[in-house]
Design an enzyme around this catalytic site. Structure first.
Site, short mmCIF file in Angstrom:
data_model
loop_
_atom_site.label_atom_id
_atom_site.label_comp_id
_atom_site.label_asym_id
_atom_site.label_seq_id
_atom_site.Cartn_x
_atom_site.Cartn_y
_atom_site.Cartn_z
N GLU A 67 -5.09 0.85 -13.17
CA GLU A 67 -4.85 1.62 -11.96
C GLU A 67 -4.21 2.92 -12.41
O GLU A 67 -3.10 2.93 -12.95
CB GLU A 67 -3.84 0.88 -11.07
CG GLU A 67 -4.46 0.14 -9.93
CD GLU A 67 -3.40 -0.36 -8.96
OE1 GLU A 67 -2.61 0.46 -8.46
OE2 GLU A 67 -3.36 -1.57 -8.74
N ASP A 89 6.08 3.23 -2.50
CA ASP A 89 6.60 3.06 -3.85
C ASP A 89 8.12 3.09 -3.92
O ASP A 89 8.78 3.82 -3.18
CB ASP A 89 6.03 4.16 -4.77
CG ASP A 89 4.59 3.88 -5.12
OD1 ASP A 89 4.31 2.79 -5.66
OD2 ASP A 89 3.73 4.73 -4.82
#
Lengths: 415, 263
Positions: free
Chosen positions: B50, B61
């Site tokens: 990724e 995040d």
């Protein structure tokens, strides 16, 4: 691609059927969030729609506003300001007279009552100027919720009085030291908290922004502003106003005032964004002047972004307008031409802040001062038999220290 | 008309030499270092990488990836320049790549234009977009699909079964099971629930079901691979990204653990 949404507009006069079932206002809105939050948003939407149809909930909402917040707030004819301006009559919707000093309490009461119905025990919120944080801390205290408020560290500095108020009310205040350290960063941090705690926590979003159903919920609660204005002006003048003016950060005081009048073609509407120091990257928060369509924090709307699609930081003298994106419903009515948007810079807002204080004995919030500055200019261009209603969304007590600091710096500059 | 992508996922479920999916932030600390990490990953035959494209406001995040994104934003790491950069790297030095970033970057470039250029580059297997919900994605998935770009679907612990079924059905490349509620890098404690949900998802589909978010140690990766097809390691690796020696060491730890964990 998305014209379907637009067709559902305004079948019945004055009550557009927006957002559509997917949470879109035409091509704006939606639910751009991580999968972890989706169930909570769907649950929230269902609970809200059910509560909003429930007469008991509506009554509880209405009564709490009346007894606890002092609604209806007055619609006040600013005679002295009108005389000095020379033009249309200027009327002020006195949202500053709400408990805690701004329109924000109305939405906070509504969502907190809803969260209690949903069995949540904890509230989180973002705040810019601190008004929504104070409103959330207030309802959390009254209804017995645990609460945490996220606030950019730059805003913590310039709105220290509100930080103390939140703490006094029993809330935990979390300064956010990321990005521009203002409202945008506080929202991101609140979303992160929510994705960890979604099972027992309600995110009490403070403006008509974010993923569906927040724009719908906040508008529904805040529309009481426009509904009151309608009754009050009809009773005072026997006719509808010619123009409405409100400042626009996320847009809750604006959509709250405008929404009940959208079907009235004779009523012109003006949204006022923060022009900051100049319409240049990082220097302002006028999304419709310097932005383009993008996706931020759950919604598709006008966003200030650079050529790569990175979100730009913003500046405004008023923390509550200092934000990179705008509510999706306002974006929709901007593109349809129903609502006119313009901006007022820091300097003119500061002048209006002082002007209203001197002319009417009312110290407005710096956010509302943007609407005052624009409203004065607009009234001057209109005739004496017309009326302008300006939403005085909050009072300026929280701003006096910051304004004093800025004005004394200006004095130094002159020397 | 469907355009065939020349980068269909190389590995069928369970067939890649290693079931590890490292997450790497493009441009942290710089693109040359990122290229060496990609090369290393390709040589080990891992399932995929990724590749994170930094975004200014990464709402899903945690602090580690936020900080890495801020560092990477100082370099030429726009979506468009990353595609150009990847085109210049020989195909054999790249693993299967899934670009991971927030929807605004695709939206801003234009989804169709992104797909065209990604397809032309011959380097992109798919995209992982945490804030493109299943519903909003309905408008855009067909465009990605037309160009053979896989759009990975997310299932979380809060996803009801009937919804999960639809997400799994429309997911391409692999299915991403979010192992914990929260942002990347929080601490995951494995529950029976995780094991059960992943097993159920695997019964519904032949696509690989991979688990990510909060995988902080080799032991945990090993345990997850007892019941999942792949394991995505983000923050723990990103933490070492600035120091190639440490990154290599952590990467190999996970690689070994992943080798042991596989049934």
């Amino acid at each position: 691609m998305m014209e379907e949404g637009a067709k559902t507009l305004s079948k019945k006069k004055g009550s557009p059927v927006l957002p559509d079932m997917r949470g879109y206002f035409g091509e704006f809105g939606g639910r751009f969030v991580s999968e972890t939050l989706m169930s909570a948003l769907i649950e929230l939407e269902n609970s809200f729609r059910k509560a909003w149809r429930d007469a008991t909930f509506r009554k509880e909402f209405r009564e709490t506003l009346a007894e606890y917040s002092g609604r209806p707030t007055p619609l006040y004819f600013a005679e002295s300001l009108t005389r000095k301006t020379g033009g249309a009559e200027i009327w002020l919707k006195r949202e500053d007279l709400n408990h805690t000093g701004a329109h924000k309490i109305t939405n906070a009461v509504g969502q907190a009552l809803l969260a209690r119905r949903m069995g949540k025990g904890r509230l989180i919120a973002e705040t810019g100027a601190g008004q929504h944080g104070v409103a959330t801390a207030t309802v959390a205290a009254r209804l017995g919720f645990e609460s945490r408020i996220y606030m950019g560290s730059e805003d913590v500095r310039r709105q220290s009085l509100n930080v103390f108020r939140m703490k006094l009310l029993g809330s935990e205040v979390c300064p956010v030291d990321l990005g521009g350290k203002t409202l945008k960063d506080a929202i991101s941090e609140a979303l992160r908290d929510w994705s960890r705690t979604v099972r027992n926590t309600h995110y009490l979003l403070g403006t008509a922004f974010g993923p569906h159903p927040f724009p719908l919920i906040v508008r529904s609660f805040q529309s009481v502003i426009g509904q009151e204005v309608r009754r009050q002006i009809l009773s005072a003048k026997g006719k509808l106003p010619d123009a409405l003016v409100a400042c626009v950060g996320g847009g809750s005081n604006a959509i709250g005032l405008f929404h009940p009048f959208l079907g009235e073609d004779s009523v012109r509407m003006f949204g006022v964004e923060a022009g900051g120091r100049a319409i240049a990257p990082g220097e302002h928060a006028a999304r419709f002047a310097g932005g383009s369509v993008g996706v931020l924090q759950g919604t598709r709307t006008y966003v200030l972004q650079n050529p790569d699609g990175q979100i730009e930081n913003t500046h405004s003298v008023s923390a509550g307008l200092d934000y990179s994106a705008v509510g999706p419903e306002l974006a929709y009515y901007r593109d349809s031409g129903r609502i006119i948007f313009d901006w007022i810079g820091d300097t003119d807002a500061l002048d209006a802040f002082q002007e209203l204080s001197r002319q009417e004995g009312i110290i407005p919030a710096l956010e509302s001062s943007h609407a005052i500055a624009y409203g004065i200019r607009l009234a001057r261009s209109m005739s004496r038999d017309q009326t302008v209603v300006i939403n005085l969304s909050g009072r300026g007590d929280k701003d006096v220290m910051e304004v004093s600091r800025i004005l004394s710096m200006k004095e130094v500059d002159k020397i | 008309m469907t355009v065939k992508n020349n980068v269909a996922p190389r590995w069928k479920r369970g067939a890649s030499p290693s079931p590890l999916i490292p997450y790497i932030v493009a441009g942290d600390p710089d693109l040359a270092t990122t290229a060496t990490y990609l090369d290393m990953a390709a040589k080990k035959g891992i399932f995929a990488v990724e590749l994170g494209i930094p975004f200014s406001d990464p709402t899903a995040d945690g602090p580690v990836i936020q900080a890495a994104s801020q560092r990477a934003l100082r370099h030429e790491t726009s979506l468009e320049s990353i595609l150009g950069w990847l085109s210049g790297i020989p195909r054999n030095k790249l693993p299967d790549l899934y670009l991971m970033t927030y929807f605004n970057l695709f939206h801003h470039m234009g989804v169709e234009r992104f797909c065209r250029e990604a397809q032309r580059s011959g380097r992109i297997a798919g995209v992982v977009i945490p804030d493109l919900s299943y519903e909003d994605g309905a408008l855009y998935r067909p465009v990605f699909r037309r160009y053979g770009i896989n759009v990975v679907g997310f299932v979380s612990p809060t996803t009801p079964p009937e919804r999960a079924r639809r997400i799994v059905r429309d997911s391409r490349g692999f299915v991403y099971y979010v192992g914990l509620m929260g942002t990347t890098g929080s601490a995951l404690t494995l529950s029976d629930e995780t094991r059960q949900v992943v097993s159920t998802l695997r019964q519904w589909t032949r696509k690989p079901v991979c688990v990510g978010f909060g995988i902080s140690s080799g032991e945990m990766a090993e345990e997850i691979l007892e019941f999942a097809d792949g394991v995505i390691v983000g923050s723990r690796l990103v933490l070492d990204e600035r120091d190639p020696d440490r990154w290599r060491k952590t990467f190999e730890e996970f690689l070994n653990a992943a080798g042991k964990g596989r049934k």
